[in-house]
Design an enzyme around this catalytic site. Structure first.
Site, PDB file in Angstrom:
ATOM      1  N   LYS A 152      -7.260  -4.705  -3.259  1.00 55.00           N
ATOM      2  CA  LYS A 152      -8.090  -5.199  -2.158  1.00 55.00           C
ATOM      3  C   LYS A 152      -9.073  -4.137  -1.694  1.00 55.00           C
ATOM      4  CE  LYS A 152      -4.338  -4.058   1.071  1.00 55.00           C
ATOM      5  NZ  LYS A 152      -4.902  -3.024   1.924  1.00 55.00           N
ATOM      6  N   ASP A 206       0.770  -1.251   0.000  1.00 54.64           N
ATOM      7  CA  ASP A 206       0.000   0.000   0.000  1.00 54.64           C
ATOM      8  C   ASP A 206       0.804   1.307   0.000  1.00 54.64           C
ATOM      9  OD1 ASP A 206      -1.922  -1.947   0.237  1.00 54.64           O
ATOM     10  OD2 ASP A 206      -2.790  -1.192   2.093  1.00 54.64           O
ATOM     11  N   CYS A 237      -2.073  -2.439   7.703  1.00 56.92           N
ATOM     12  CA  CYS A 237      -2.036  -3.339   6.548  1.00 56.92           C
ATOM     13  C   CYS A 237      -0.762  -4.170   6.459  1.00 56.92           C
ATOM     14  CB  CYS A 237      -2.283  -2.542   5.265  1.00 56.92           C
ATOM     15  SG  CYS A 237      -3.950  -1.829   5.248  1.00 56.92           S
TER      16      CYS A 237
END
Length: 190
Positions: free
Chosen positions: A96, A9, A139
């Site tokens: 996602k 990310d 994450c």
């Protein structure tokens, strides 16, 4: 041993100036690019939040635990990879959270919309993964814990991560250790 680097990310909304900007995000993006270019891995993959309608994950009054301000919405600049991260180092990108929260890269799918990260890694003979990126306490933690649960030998390279809060990072590190994830280095400060 077949090793993969999982880059988590490194998106504009998670770096300074983004809707959920983390201090050190841009620095992390640049450092991960340099590290990935140096080689040493059989495969490099990346994950990204890619929200369309994640339901209660977005809130006008977020609690910053289960709900958050709008971020990484498909088609917005915030969803794009930060300019300091050269996404061409990644063989595949796993998206996602289109219709759910999805913290872990293992909840995402490849560009074909079907192949999961676990399946892709297994198809490529990977048995060992290193996890880097943003945010250490969210994450990155979720991705590393799922990697270990999926049976991959898992390590988090802390100097190539950026966390939201010191307390959150410490809690995440405890959970990672308890899950059998190896931790290398020290998390950067701010």
């Amino acid at each position: 041993m077949t090793r993969a680097l999982i880059v988590v990310d490194l998106q504009n909304d998670f770096c300074e100036g983004g809707s959920l900007g983390v201090n050190g995000g841009a620095r992390t993006a640049a450092a991960v690019t340099e590290y990935a270019r140096a080689g040493g891995y059989d495969h490099v993959v990346a994950t990204r939040d890619h929200h369309i309608d994640p339901g209660d994950h977005f809130s006008e009054n977020p609690d910053f635990v289960d709900s958050w301000p709008r971020h990484c919405e498909v088609g917005t600049p915030g969803a794009e990879f930060h300019p300091e991260f050269d996404s061409s180092v990644a063989e595949e990108v796993f998206s996602k959270g289109m219709y759910s929260a999805a913290y872990s890269g293992f909840e995402g799918t490849a560009s074909d919309g079907e192949t999961t990260l676990a399946a892709w890694l297994r198809d490529h003979g990977v048995d060992e993964v290193d996890v880097v990126g943003i945010a250490t306490d969210h994450c990155v933690r979720a991705t590393a814990m799922d990697a270990a649960e999926e049976g991959f030998r898992t390590r988090v390279l802390l100097e190539l991560t950026a966390g939201v809060s010191g307390a959150g990072v410490e809690t995440a590190l405890e959970r990672l250790r308890d899950a059998g994830v190896a931790l290398e280095g020290r998390p950067p400060v701010g």
